[in-house]
Design an enzyme around this catalytic site. Structure first.
Site, PDB file in Angstrom:
ATOM      1  N   GLN A  98       0.846  -1.202   0.000  1.00 52.72           N
ATOM      2  CA  GLN A  98       0.000   0.000   0.000  1.00 52.72           C
ATOM      3  C   GLN A  98       0.879   1.249   0.000  1.00 52.72           C
ATOM      4  O   GLN A  98       1.728   1.428   0.872  1.00 52.72           O
ATOM      5  CB  GLN A  98      -0.926   0.037   1.212  1.00 52.72           C
ATOM      6  CG  GLN A  98      -1.949   1.176   1.077  1.00 52.72           C
ATOM      7  CD  GLN A  98      -2.755   1.418   2.334  1.00 52.72           C
ATOM      8  OE1 GLN A  98      -2.216   1.833   3.349  1.00 52.72           O
ATOM      9  NE2 GLN A  98      -4.048   1.164   2.266  1.00 52.72           N
ATOM     10  N   TYR A 179      -5.828  10.785   4.613  1.00 50.48           N
ATOM     11  CA  TYR A 179      -4.476  11.083   4.175  1.00 50.48           C
ATOM     12  C   TYR A 179      -4.500  11.880   2.864  1.00 50.48           C
ATOM     13  O   TYR A 179      -5.544  12.363   2.448  1.00 50.48           O
ATOM     14  CB  TYR A 179      -3.659   9.793   4.107  1.00 50.48           C
ATOM     15  CG  TYR A 179      -3.524   9.153   5.475  1.00 50.48           C
ATOM     16  CD1 TYR A 179      -2.853   9.816   6.500  1.00 50.48           C
ATOM     17  CD2 TYR A 179      -4.125   7.935   5.764  1.00 50.48           C
ATOM     18  CE1 TYR A 179      -2.761   9.265   7.774  1.00 50.48           C
ATOM     19  CE2 TYR A 179      -4.033   7.373   7.040  1.00 50.48           C
ATOM     20  CZ  TYR A 179      -3.350   8.051   8.032  1.00 50.48           C
ATOM     21  OH  TYR A 179      -3.276   7.515   9.299  1.00 50.48           O
ATOM     22  N   ARG A 226      -7.699   2.240  -2.535  1.00 49.24           N
ATOM     23  CA  ARG A 226      -8.598   2.143  -1.375  1.00 49.24           C
ATOM     24  C   ARG A 226      -9.219   3.509  -1.121  1.00 49.24           C
ATOM     25  O   ARG A 226      -8.516   4.531  -1.101  1.00 49.24           O
ATOM     26  CB  ARG A 226      -7.835   1.685  -0.129  1.00 49.24           C
ATOM     27  CG  ARG A 226      -8.766   1.312   1.033  1.00 49.24           C
ATOM     28  CD  ARG A 226      -7.970   0.878   2.256  1.00 49.24           C
ATOM     29  NE  ARG A 226      -8.731  -0.043   3.092  1.00 49.24           N
ATOM     30  CZ  ARG A 226      -8.698  -0.075   4.412  1.00 49.24           C
ATOM     31  NH1 ARG A 226      -7.933   0.785   5.086  1.00 49.24           N
ATOM     32  NH2 ARG A 226      -9.401  -0.948   5.095  1.00 49.24           N
ATOM     33  N   GLY A 310      -8.832  -6.563   9.615  1.00 49.40           N
ATOM     34  CA  GLY A 310      -7.638  -6.027  10.223  1.00 49.40           C
ATOM     35  C   GLY A 310      -7.279  -6.694  11.526  1.00 49.40           C
ATOM     36  O   GLY A 310      -6.418  -7.568  11.587  1.00 49.40           O
TER      37      GLY A 310
END
Length: 360
Positions: A98, A179, A226, A310
């Protein structure tokens, strides 16, 4: 009807099942951003997942936000990741790196060059961050020039090539969780007046350009992204235009022929249905906090092609085996999520470990 243990093809690779290890920051890289020796063991332990998506990995010095997160833009980084991908492949697994640029979610004390963070606009997120001296408020970032935005697209392209050189099956672009890419999408973080700000089309431009550049560099079948539509965290607010923005963005991304779209979903179900209708390639859905008895529900209804997890994968290296036999799951130790050594990283017990202990 497909179930969680049915093989599936993503881009040019076939996965042994439809369960994905979600990307999770662990903050255990070396000081220079090279993955530590333990990283290879950590990911290889979890190689029975259909696909591993690594922790967020910065494409440049400016992309780092947190302490001891890995990079993928130097020769040392590549060599470190090559050990990880080799260990995963040896166990029969598949792995995407990622690519994550933290943007304004950064503190100068956490980066190699100790510079102010960069973002679409000079707007602080309004939250603190852990640094070497403890929690500190995140300072306002510096607004990127138009040329710097274009250079950042080039940084993503370069990092994707380096990830493939390191043995990754592909890369996932981190366009979620507040982000840099989502900062461009959100009017609360993006007040630009150039071609990267203002309209839905302009605010989506950076995400689309990054995806196009990477697809050109390594192939669309190795490129994924994503997104987290509607998420509100760290000052991110996509406003009333949010649903229309994602309809436009997903439609643009769909034309690129990417390997998959990964949605972290915590919003309205109708928005998720909109995404499913616009996206014509494999879709991974992550629902934070999804209980064990709901694993496979989105695949069973056809809403998702794969599901990502996760904490359960973090705490259970043999997550797939435990699901197959109905065994209980280890609980994740939140105090060991970030930083540290093997504790809470590579020492979670497997069913085989428990059986061996009983046999003693």
């Amino acid at each position: 009807m497909s179930d969680i243990f049915t093989p599936v093809t993503l881009g040019g690779i076939e996965l042994q099942n439809r369960l994905v290890m979600a990307p999770m920051t662990r903050s255990r890289a070396n000081a220079d951003g090279t993955p530590s020796k333990l990283a290879a063991e950590y990911y290889a332990q979890r190689a029975s997942a259909g696909l591993i998506v690594t922790e967020g990995t910065q494409p440049s010095d400016d992309g780092q936000g947190y302490l001891t997160t890995p990079g993928i833009y130097t020769d040392a980084h590549v060599e470190g990741w090559r050990k990880v991908t080799g260990a995963v492949r040896h166990k029969g697994g598949r792995i995407f790196v990622q690519l994550m640029h933290a943007g304004r979610m950064s503190h100068p004390d956490n980066t190699p060059h100790h510079r102010q963070g960069v973002a679409p606009s000079a707007i602080a997120p309004g939250v603190p961050m852990f640094t070497p001296t403890g929690m500190q408020d995140i300072p306002a970032p510096r607004s990127m020039t138009t040329d710097e935005v274009r250079q950042t697209v080039a940084d993503f392209r370069f990092a994707a090539r380096r990830a493939v050189e390191a043995g990754a099956d592909g890369v996932e672009i981190h366009g979620a969780n507040g982000y840099l890419i989502q900062q461009f999408l959100a009017p609360s973080a993006n007040t630009r007046t150039d071609e990267y700000g203002g309209s839905i089309q302009n605010r989506s431009r950076f995400a689309v350009e990054v995806a196009k550049a990477i697809a050109e560099e390594i192939g669309a079948d190795r490129t994924a992204i994503r997104l987290s539509p509607g998420i509100t965290m760290w000052g991110i607010d996509e406003g009333v235009e949010g649903p229309a923005l994602y309809q436009h963005l997903v439609g643009e991304l769909d034309t690129l022929g990417l390997a998959y779209l990964h949605i972290m979903h915590s919003g309205a179900e109708e928005q998720l249905a909109d995404v499913r209708g616009l996206w014509h390639r494999p879709l991974i859905i992550n629902r934070p906090g999804r209980p064990r008895d709901q694993i496979g529900a989105d695949i069973a209804t056809g809403l998702a092609d794969l599901e990502s997890y996760g904490q359960m994968v973090l705490a259970n290296p043999d997550f797939i085996d435990r699901l197959k036999v109905g065994a209980p799951m280890n609980e994740a130790d939140r105090s060991t999520y970030f930083g540290g050594t093997e504790t809470g990283f590579t020492d979670y017990p497997t069913l085989a470990d428990a059986a061996a202990q009983e046999a003693v």
